[in-house]
Scaffold this motif. Structure first.
Motif, short mmCIF file in Angstrom:
data_model
loop_
_atom_site.label_atom_id
_atom_site.label_comp_id
_atom_site.label_asym_id
_atom_site.label_seq_id
_atom_site.Cartn_x
_atom_site.Cartn_y
_atom_site.Cartn_z
N GLN A 1 -1.49 11.84 -25.47
CA GLN A 1 -0.91 11.28 -24.66
C GLN A 1 -1.05 11.89 -23.02
OE1 GLN A 1 -0.94 7.78 -24.00
NE2 GLN A 1 -0.33 7.48 -26.39
N LEU A 2 -1.07 12.53 -23.29
CA LEU A 2 -1.18 13.68 -21.30
C LEU A 2 -2.62 14.01 -21.03
CD1 LEU A 2 0.80 15.27 -20.46
CD2 LEU A 2 0.29 17.26 -21.29
N PRO A 3 -3.35 13.63 -21.82
CA PRO A 3 -5.08 13.88 -20.97
C PRO A 3 -5.67 13.18 -20.67
CG PRO A 3 -5.14 14.80 -23.39
CD PRO A 3 -3.31 15.21 -23.46
N ARG A 4 -4.49 11.62 -21.29
CA ARG A 4 -5.20 10.62 -21.48
C ARG A 4 -4.36 9.67 -20.21
NH1 ARG A 4 -5.67 11.82 -26.18
NH2 ARG A 4 -7.49 10.96 -27.66
N LEU A 5 -3.36 10.05 -19.74
CA LEU A 5 -2.82 9.40 -18.90
C LEU A 5 -2.37 10.03 -17.28
CD1 LEU A 5 -0.17 7.95 -20.78
CD2 LEU A 5 -2.03 6.35 -20.36
N VAL A 6 -2.25 11.26 -17.45
CA VAL A 6 -2.28 12.50 -16.28
C VAL A 6 -3.02 11.44 -14.77
CG1 VAL A 6 -2.10 14.96 -15.21
CG2 VAL A 6 -0.53 14.24 -17.51
N ALA A 7 -4.49 11.75 -15.24
CA ALA A 7 -5.71 11.49 -13.69
C ALA A 7 -5.62 9.94 -13.30
CB ALA A 7 -6.88 12.13 -14.72
N PRO A 8 -5.29 9.42 -14.66
CA PRO A 8 -4.81 7.91 -14.06
C PRO A 8 -3.71 8.16 -13.68
CG PRO A 8 -5.98 7.73 -16.19
CD PRO A 8 -5.09 9.26 -15.85
N THR A 9 -2.30 7.91 -13.54
CA THR A 9 -1.35 8.28 -12.94
C THR A 9 -1.06 8.80 -11.87
OG1 THR A 9 -0.22 8.14 -15.25
CG2 THR A 9 1.68 8.24 -13.83
N LEU A 10 -2.09 10.11 -12.04
CA LEU A 10 -1.89 10.71 -10.26
C LEU A 10 -2.45 9.72 -9.60
CD1 LEU A 10 -1.45 12.84 -7.77
CD2 LEU A 10 -3.99 14.21 -9.33
N ILE A 11 -3.92 9.18 -9.81
CA ILE A 11 -4.60 8.11 -8.95
C ILE A 11 -3.87 7.39 -8.58
CG2 ILE A 11 -6.25 6.30 -8.85
CD1 ILE A 11 -8.14 8.64 -10.58
N LEU A 12 -3.25 6.56 -9.20
CA LEU A 12 -2.11 5.47 -9.47
C LEU A 12 -1.15 5.85 -8.30
CD1 LEU A 12 -0.51 2.76 -10.01
CD2 LEU A 12 0.79 3.81 -11.63
N VAL A 13 -0.45 6.97 -8.12
CA VAL A 13 0.69 6.83 -6.98
C VAL A 13 -0.42 7.13 -5.91
CG1 VAL A 13 1.26 9.07 -6.25
CG2 VAL A 13 2.17 8.57 -8.75
N LEU A 14 -1.72 8.50 -5.79
CA LEU A 14 -1.38 7.85 -4.69
C LEU A 14 -2.66 6.96 -4.05
CD1 LEU A 14 -4.78 10.55 -5.58
CD2 LEU A 14 -2.91 11.27 -4.17
N VAL A 15 -2.89 5.90 -5.50
CA VAL A 15 -2.97 4.62 -4.53
C VAL A 15 -1.58 3.58 -3.84
CG1 VAL A 15 -4.06 1.98 -5.04
CG2 VAL A 15 -5.35 3.54 -5.99
N LEU A 16 -0.67 3.94 -4.17
CA LEU A 16 0.46 3.65 -4.02
C LEU A 16 0.72 3.80 -2.81
CD1 LEU A 16 2.41 3.16 -7.17
CD2 LEU A 16 1.37 1.63 -5.92
N LEU A 17 0.96 5.18 -2.41
CA LEU A 17 0.50 5.97 -1.19
C LEU A 17 -0.18 5.31 -0.13
CD1 LEU A 17 0.64 9.78 -2.00
CD2 LEU A 17 2.83 8.20 -1.50
N CYS A 18 -1.09 4.83 -0.60
CA CYS A 18 -1.81 3.73 0.24
C CYS A 18 -1.11 2.68 1.26
CB CYS A 18 -3.43 3.32 -0.25
SG CYS A 18 -4.25 4.99 -0.78
N ILE A 19 -0.33 1.98 0.68
CA ILE A 19 -0.04 0.70 0.62
C ILE A 19 0.47 0.22 2.01
CG2 ILE A 19 2.07 -0.85 0.01
CD1 ILE A 19 1.63 -0.22 -3.04
N PRO A 20 0.51 1.29 2.74
CA PRO A 20 1.23 1.32 4.15
C PRO A 20 0.31 1.35 4.97
CG PRO A 20 3.26 2.86 3.03
CD PRO A 20 1.85 2.68 2.03
N ALA A 21 -1.02 1.65 4.88
CA ALA A 21 -1.97 1.69 5.65
C ALA A 21 -2.62 0.18 5.52
CB ALA A 21 -2.84 2.84 4.75
N LEU A 22 -2.36 0.02 3.76
CA LEU A 22 -3.27 -0.87 3.77
C LEU A 22 -2.41 -2.43 4.44
CD1 LEU A 22 -4.50 -0.77 0.09
CD2 LEU A 22 -5.51 -1.03 0.92
N ALA A 23 -1.24 -1.97 3.90
CA ALA A 23 -0.03 -3.27 4.75
C ALA A 23 -0.43 -3.79 6.69
CB ALA A 23 1.61 -3.23 4.36
N ARG A 24 -0.19 -2.71 7.19
CA ARG A 24 -0.70 -2.17 8.27
C ARG A 24 -1.97 -3.39 9.04
NH1 ARG A 24 1.39 2.85 8.66
NH2 ARG A 24 -0.79 3.68 8.19
N ARG A 25 -3.04 -3.74 8.07
CA ARG A 25 -4.24 -3.80 8.53
C ARG A 25 -3.47 -5.65 8.32
NH1 ARG A 25 -9.26 -4.31 9.89
NH2 ARG A 25 -10.81 -5.38 8.75
N ARG A 26 -2.89 -6.07 7.53
CA ARG A 26 -2.85 -7.38 8.06
C ARG A 26 -2.17 -7.88 9.89
NH1 ARG A 26 0.40 -8.60 2.57
NH2 ARG A 26 -0.66 -8.01 0.97
#
Length: 118
Positions: free
Chosen positions: A93-118
């Motif tokens: 599972q490790l090689p299949r899920l690590v990179a997508p999960t890292l990208i998920l964390v980065l996308v979730l960190l964008c939420i404050p910047a995306l919320a300010r856009r409203r």
């Protein structure tokens, strides 16, 4: 007075733009190779995951909160595909899920910047 600062330079906007372009680039590569794999009779996962990543990148660059939902859908599909392909073997599972999960964390960190856009 006119605001001469673009949205991409304030409050982490440049990071959202950078992540958006990284998602588009990686997604385009994964999509192209995934279409080739589909043509060879292989898994549809890479084509669909690449398309999801490209759409996420475009929506991030448009400062749309829909980018988070599209990537959550892509990540969820990745988890289902990983369990379907290798089951409960955590080392596989490790090689299949690590990179997508890292990208998920980065996308979730964008939420404050995306919320300010409203």
């Amino acid at each position: 007075m006119t605001d001469i600062t673009s949205h991409s330079t304030r409050g982490g906007g440049w990071a959202v733009t950078l992540l958006g372009w990284i998602c588009i680039l990686l997604g385009a590569i994964i999509f192209a190779l995934g279409v080739w794999l589909i043509a060879l009779g292989g898994s549809w996962y890479y084509g669909l995951a690449g398309a999801g990543l490209v759409v996420t990148g475009v929506l991030l660059n448009m400062r749309s909160m829909a980018a988070v939902w599209v990537f959550l859908l892509t990540w969820g599909g990745t988890v289902v595909w990983a369990f379907w392909e290798v089951g409960m073997d955590w080392w596989a599972q490790l090689p299949r899920l690590v990179a997508p999960t890292l990208i998920l964390v980065l996308v979730l960190l964008c939420i404050p910047a995306l919320a300010r856009r409203r």
